[in-house]
Design a protein around this motif. Structure first.
Motif, PDB file in Angstrom:
ATOM      1  N   VAL A  60      -2.319  14.451  -0.098  1.00  0.00           N
ATOM      2  CA  VAL A  60      -1.673  15.194   0.978  1.00  0.00           C
ATOM      3  C   VAL A  60      -0.457  14.411   1.460  1.00  0.00           C
ATOM      4  N   GLU A  61       0.364  15.059   2.267  1.00  0.00           N
ATOM      5  CA  GLU A  61       1.581  14.445   2.772  1.00  0.00           C
ATOM      6  C   GLU A  61       1.236  13.181   3.556  1.00  0.00           C
ATOM      7  N   GLY A  62       2.007  12.158   3.310  1.00  0.00           N
ATOM      8  CA  GLY A  62       1.775  10.879   3.970  1.00  0.00           C
ATOM      9  C   GLY A  62       0.928   9.924   3.155  1.00  0.00           C
ATOM     10  N   ARG A  88      -7.165   7.962  -6.221  1.00  0.00           N
ATOM     11  CA  ARG A  88      -7.334   7.482  -4.854  1.00  0.00           C
ATOM     12  C   ARG A  88      -6.017   7.669  -4.114  1.00  0.00           C
ATOM     13  N   CYS A  89      -6.106   8.208  -2.922  1.00  0.00           N
ATOM     14  CA  CYS A  89      -4.908   8.487  -2.137  1.00  0.00           C
ATOM     15  C   CYS A  89      -4.783   7.452  -1.026  1.00  0.00           C
ATOM     16  N   ARG A  90      -3.706   6.677  -1.111  1.00  0.00           N
ATOM     17  CA  ARG A  90      -3.469   5.640  -0.116  1.00  0.00           C
ATOM     18  C   ARG A  90      -2.336   6.063   0.806  1.00  0.00           C
ATOM     19  N   GLU A  91      -2.436   5.604   2.018  1.00  0.00           N
ATOM     20  CA  GLU A  91      -1.388   5.902   2.987  1.00  0.00           C
ATOM     21  C   GLU A  91      -0.072   5.305   2.510  1.00  0.00           C
ATOM     22  N   ILE A  92       0.985   6.114   2.606  1.00  0.00           N
ATOM     23  CA  ILE A  92       2.288   5.649   2.146  1.00  0.00           C
ATOM     24  C   ILE A  92       2.826   4.587   3.098  1.00  0.00           C
ATOM     25  N   LYS A  93       3.093   3.430   2.567  1.00  0.00           N
ATOM     26  CA  LYS A  93       3.709   2.352   3.315  1.00  0.00           C
ATOM     27  C   LYS A  93       4.912   1.850   2.524  1.00  0.00           C
ATOM     28  N   LYS A 149       1.456  -2.709  -3.063  1.00  0.00           N
ATOM     29  CA  LYS A 149       1.467  -2.373  -4.486  1.00  0.00           C
ATOM     30  C   LYS A 149       0.044  -2.418  -4.999  1.00  0.00           C
ATOM     31  N   TYR A 150      -0.126  -2.068  -6.280  1.00  0.00           N
ATOM     32  CA  TYR A 150      -1.429  -2.201  -6.912  1.00  0.00           C
ATOM     33  C   TYR A 150      -1.782  -3.683  -7.002  1.00  0.00           C
ATOM     34  N   GLU A 151      -3.053  -3.997  -6.718  1.00  0.00           N
ATOM     35  CA  GLU A 151      -3.426  -5.398  -6.572  1.00  0.00           C
ATOM     36  C   GLU A 151      -3.007  -6.268  -7.742  1.00  0.00           C
ATOM     37  N   ALA A 152      -3.308  -5.819  -8.957  1.00  0.00           N
ATOM     38  CA  ALA A 152      -3.095  -6.686 -10.111  1.00  0.00           C
ATOM     39  C   ALA A 152      -1.716  -6.546 -10.725  1.00  0.00           C
ATOM     40  N   ASP A 153      -0.913  -5.630 -10.231  1.00  0.00           N
ATOM     41  CA  ASP A 153       0.385  -5.383 -10.844  1.00  0.00           C
ATOM     42  C   ASP A 153       1.432  -6.367 -10.342  1.00  0.00           C
ATOM     43  N   ALA A 154       2.367  -6.686 -11.215  1.00  0.00           N
ATOM     44  CA  ALA A 154       3.514  -7.500 -10.828  1.00  0.00           C
ATOM     45  C   ALA A 154       4.654  -6.569 -10.439  1.00  0.00           C
TER      46      ALA A 154
END
Length: 482
Positions: free
Chosen positions: A193-195, A219-224, A244-249
């Motif tokens: 959903v929006e946000g 999984r929908c995370r709040e946009i920051k 960001k995604y935990e394991a991503d650079a």
């Protein structure tokens, strides 16, 4: 007639029907009698006709309705039957009979039909030619595609059926902070959903053959903002929070732009790249003092930029390159080379003359600028020259006591017979702040004196003392005639 052309008593004549005819009378030999006449016979030739062809069940005949010798009749199994013998014709022979035929036509039978998963069959239980079966998905399933009818074909095979029955899974799965953007009976597409934004995982739910939803894993995370809480630490480091995604650079581009209001020709513009997997990345930079900086950090994958402005404070001036001299001359010429970095924040150089008469005090951090006219009577410490940085390119030569004015200060001649210390002070001004750094540049000798420095021990060369004094401290020097 077959005979020897003799006609005397006892002669014989044989009769034979022509081809295509047969004797339907009696006898075929006539004799010459004693009375000089041939005896009467009933020999009669009729055209050969085989009559009606043999009837074979479940067939139809294909012929021209003639049954004379050589006539041919073809047999064809009627619809719903097929030939099991392979021979399908008979011919009218010379004997007036149709040749023997053992044709058999058996009824087409497709046998038991195929059973399909999750489907029922609707039919009359007939397996003959043209029989039709309709496949219908069982309760709890629906037809997702394919052909649902199968017909018994002349080849004895059921027609291909391709019906696909899929389970009905009921209400679609509910995912937190998401909504259904598209749906049919077997698949659902979700979106945040929006946000909120999707954070990995599959965005579709699928209904399996057992009637259970294989739920989406999105999984929908709040946009920051991918860069937040950007701070400037210790006037040299930047630190921020990374979303960001935990394991991503993440790859970051750091752009630095610096300017000085008091120095229009100054510019400090750089770009750096940083790759980090940290949730709080940090980068430390070699920044210049008394400079207004703008820092722009861009998260390249998200194309998001965060900007911060800051300024660096005034630091102790950088030490120039000088040569300490001990001279016995009324007009000593001293030399210095400016620090190679021409972007240093030095405002001007001051040259102090320190007579060694009695007890004198020199405070490097003092804001007093005594000139020769004020100190003339007391013969105390005075400024003999003030040279602004704009007048110094890479190096500077100054003759102490040449009687000229430098920056409004009179470079008074040195008195014969007196001893002096020549002290160089580098001064930086910016934003109301002031920093100083002092160096013993030379000793002009007339008589013998000793220098005592409070809180500072100069072991070795005087140049070590001068360098040590440029570490950001202000010293009070005491000079006493001995």
């Amino acid at each position: 007639m077959f005979w020897d052309q003799r006609t005397n008593m006892g002669s014989e004549v044989f009769y034979q029907c022509n081809f295509g005819y047969k004797n339907v009378g009696e006898g075929n030999v006539s004799h010459c009698m004693a009375d000089g006449a041939w005896d009467q016979i009933t020999f009669l030739c009729e055209e050969i006709d085989c009559g009606e062809p043999l009837f074979i069940p479940n067939t139809k005949m294909i012929w021209n309705r003639t049954s004379l010798i050589g006539s041919v009749v073809y047999y064809q199994c009627v619809e719903g039957y097929y030939n099991t013998s392979g021979i399908n014709y008979t011919e009218c022979g010379e004997n007036g009979l149709w040749t023997d035929i053992k044709l058999q036509c058996e009824e087409v039978n497709c046998g038991p039909p195929l059973t399909l998963p999750h489907a029922n069959m609707q039919w009359t239980n007939r397996t003959g030619l043209g029989s039709v079966i309709e496949y219908i998905c069982k309760q709890g399933f629906y037809q997702a595609g394919g052909n649902s009818l199968s017909t018994c074909t002349p080849s004895g095979q059921w027609g291909i059926v391709s019906i696909i029955c899929k389970a009905k899974c009921g209400p679609v799965p509910a995912l937190a902070n998401s909504e259904v953007v598209w749906q049919n009976v077997s698949a659902v597409m979700h979106r945040c959903v929006e946000g909120f934004h999707s954070w990995r995982g599959r965005n579709t739910s699928l209904c399996d053959i057992h009637g259970k939803w294989q739920s989406a894993t999105i999984r929908c995370r709040e946009i920051k903002p991918p860069i937040s809480d950007l701070v400037f630490l210790n006037e040299k480091c930047l630190r921020w929070k990374a979303d960001k995604y935990e394991a991503d650079a993440e790859n970051y581009q750091v752009e630095i732009v610096g300017f000085r209001a008091y120095q229009r020709s100054f510019h400090d513009k750089r770009k750096k790249l940083l790759r980090s997997i940290s949730d709080h990345p940090e980068i430390c930079l070699n920044l210049l003092p008394v400079t207004n900086y703008t820092f722009s950090i861009t998260a390249l994958s998200a194309r998001f930029t965060s900007t911060l402005t800051a300024k660096t404070s005034l630091r102790e001036p950088q030490a120039p390159e000088i040569v300490y001299s001990e001279v016995e001359a009324p007009l000593p010429t001293l030399w210095l080379r400016r620090f190679p970095n021409t972007l240093d924040p030095i405002s001007f150089y001051q040259v102090f003359v320190c007579p060694l008469d009695g007890f004198l005090l020199f405070d490097c951090s003092s804001t007093r600028n005594p000139d020769f006219s004020i100190q003339r009577k007391s013969h105390g410490l005075y400024i003999t020259a003030q040279v602004h940085l704009i007048d110094v390119w890479k190096k500077m030569n100054l003759t102490v006591g040449d009687g000229r004015y430098y920056g409004g200060f009179y470079n008074a001649p040195l008195q014969n017979g007196r001893d002096y210390y020549i002290i160089l002070r580098a001064v930086s001004h910016w934003g109301g702040a002031s920093k100083h750094c002092c160096f013993i540049w030379a000793k002009v000798s007339g008589t013998s004196y000793l220098m005592k420095v409070s809180s500072l021990y100069a072991a070795g060369s005087i140049g070590v003392v001068a360098l040590a004094m440029c570490l950001g401290y202000c010293y009070t020097w005491f000079f006493k005639k001995t």
